[in-house]
Enzyme design. Structure first.
Site, PDB file in Angstrom:
ATOM      1  CD  GLU A 289     -21.221  36.866  25.175  1.00  0.00           C
ATOM      2  OE1 GLU A 289     -20.646  37.208  24.125  1.00  0.00           O
ATOM      3  OE2 GLU A 289     -20.856  37.229  26.307  1.00  0.00           O
TER       4      GLU A 289
ATOM      5  CD  GLU B  84     -18.590  34.638  28.690  1.00  0.00           C
ATOM      6  OE1 GLU B  84     -18.312  35.817  28.391  1.00  0.00           O
ATOM      7  OE2 GLU B  84     -18.681  33.737  27.844  1.00  0.00           O
TER       8      GLU B  84
HETATM    9  C1  BGC Z   1     -16.254  35.705  24.290  1.00  0.00           C
HETATM   10  C2  BGC Z   1     -14.791  35.914  24.423  1.00  0.00           C
HETATM   11  C3  BGC Z   1     -14.490  37.252  25.020  1.00  0.00           C
HETATM   12  C4  BGC Z   1     -15.284  37.450  26.274  1.00  0.00           C
HETATM   13  C5  BGC Z   1     -15.095  38.823  26.795  1.00  0.00           C
HETATM   14  C6  BGC Z   1     -16.868  35.870  25.614  1.00  0.00           C
HETATM   15  O1  BGC Z   1     -18.201  35.534  25.544  1.00  0.00           O
HETATM   16  O2  BGC Z   1     -16.505  34.415  23.828  1.00  0.00           O
HETATM   17  O3  BGC Z   1     -14.176  35.764  23.173  1.00  0.00           O
HETATM   18  O4  BGC Z   1     -13.135  37.328  25.336  1.00  0.00           O
HETATM   19  O5  BGC Z   1     -16.633  37.184  26.066  1.00  0.00           O
HETATM   20  O6  BGC Z   1     -15.350  39.753  25.805  1.00  0.00           O
END
Ligand code: BGC
Length: 336
Positions: A156, A273
């Site tokens: 990110e 993710e």
């Molecule tokens: C972050 C996490 C977070 C998740 C959802 C991830 O990329 O590293 O810390 O919980 O995104 O927000």
């Protein structure tokens, strides 16, 4: 006679123009499809500080449940010297090696990344050299690992690390890695927290072993309701019912990624993710998770759920059991 000629022509049109398109798309299919993030462990400032220590037996459970890969978020920046040559602590390398080896031993593909390099998001130019030196060390350290270990450049990119800088840094990081790992898969994603809307600013070098990632948490008010690390935190109580319009939005955003890939030599896509926080109601989480996973699969996008056993978790580490509704939303084929 006329008909035969027509069929003959159609056959050749198919062979020459249409079938190669199919072949290209198939060629680019990734060997991974369903995975889970080992979140809140090695990307915490110290493993355990955010409540998760990765246990060896997790990988057998994950493999047996039907996943084929794990993504391991790692905060290397907390374990590397702040001065040149930015040496990574041996004890931390040993711990990561152990975790990676356990996952590989269980037949899982492993994605290792640089996660939460927050200083770099605030002052990218100051941290560029350190970022590249960390990759130099990682690429040398893991060069003889099997090809089932993949690298992901940076989780990110955001804030001051804009697309103009990031496009430059990612090229340099890839060429450093390629000196020692000529064919290893490298994953790279756009800015704005790997937003699908920033894919159009992402520039990748011509390399057959690149994979492009994006993250998906829309609608954010739903997936991040009550999230303590978001300011202001979206209020709790938003449901995701799976209405036609809700589905239409998700499909449309995934289609944007597919369209981008088509314009970029069909580069394979990885939804690295997606997940909904535990403060949302379980029925909505199940509906949303299942819809996103199925929609990605239909588009040939490999996915990796966020995450295994913390706030979004599909596994309860205290009861030592799967959160079955969520696991079923992800993996249809196994009877759990
Ligand atoms: C972050 C996490 C977070 C998740 C959802 C991830 O990329 O590293 O810390 O919980 O995104 O927000």
């Amino acid at each position: 006679m006329k008909n035969r000629l027509l069929y003959f022509l159609l056959f050749w049109i198919f062979l020459v123009f249409i079938s190669p398109i199919g072949v290209t798309a198939m060629d680019k299919k990734l060997p991974i499809s369903r995975g889970v993030n080992m979140g809140n462990a090695l990307e915490a400032p110290i493993e355990g500080q955010w409540g998760v220590i990765i246990r060896d037996e997790y990988f057998r459970l994950i493999k047996d449940a039907g996943f084929d890969h794990v993504r391991i978020p790692i905060r290397w920046s907390a374990h590397a010297d702040t001065k040149s040559p930015y040496t990574i602590e041996t004890s931390f390398f040993n711990r990561v090696d152990h975790v990676v080896n356990e996952a590989l031993k269980n037949g899982l593909y492993v994605i290792l990344n640089i996660h939460h390099y927050e200083e770099m998001m605030q002052r990218p130019e100051q941290h560029k050299e350190r970022f590249l030196k960390i990759w130099e060390q990682l690429s040398i350290h893991y060069k003889d690992y099997p090809e089932t270990l993949w690298f992901e450049l940076l989780n990110e990119p955001c804030n001051y690390l804009n697309s103009k800088l990031w496009n430059q840094y990612l090229k340099e990081a890839i060429s450093i890695i390629r000196r020692t790992n000529p064919k290893r898969k490298i994953i790279v994603g756009p800015t704005d927290w790997n937003s699908v809307y920033k894919l159009n600013e992402l520039e990748i070098p011509n390399d057959p072993n690149l994979v492009v990632t994006f993250h998906y948490y829309n609608p954010f008010q739903f997936t991040h309701q009550g999230a303590e690390w978001v300011n202001p935190s979206p209020s709790v109580g938003t449901k995701w019912l799976g209405t036609a319009i809700e589905k239409f939005i998700i499909s449309g955003e995934l289609d944007m990624a597919v369209e981008w890939s088509k314009k970029h030599n069909n580069v394979p896509l990885f939804l690295g993710e997606f997940g909904a926080y535990s403060k949302a109601d379980m029925d909505s989480r199940v509906r949303w998770t299942s819809y996103v996973a199925r929609s990605a699969e239909q588009r040939n996008i490999a996915w990796c759920y966020w995450e295994f056993c913390a706030g979004f978790g599909i596994y309860d580490p205290y009861r030592e059991e799967w959160r079955t509704p969520l696991l079923k939303a992800l993996i249809l084929t196994k009877d759990k």
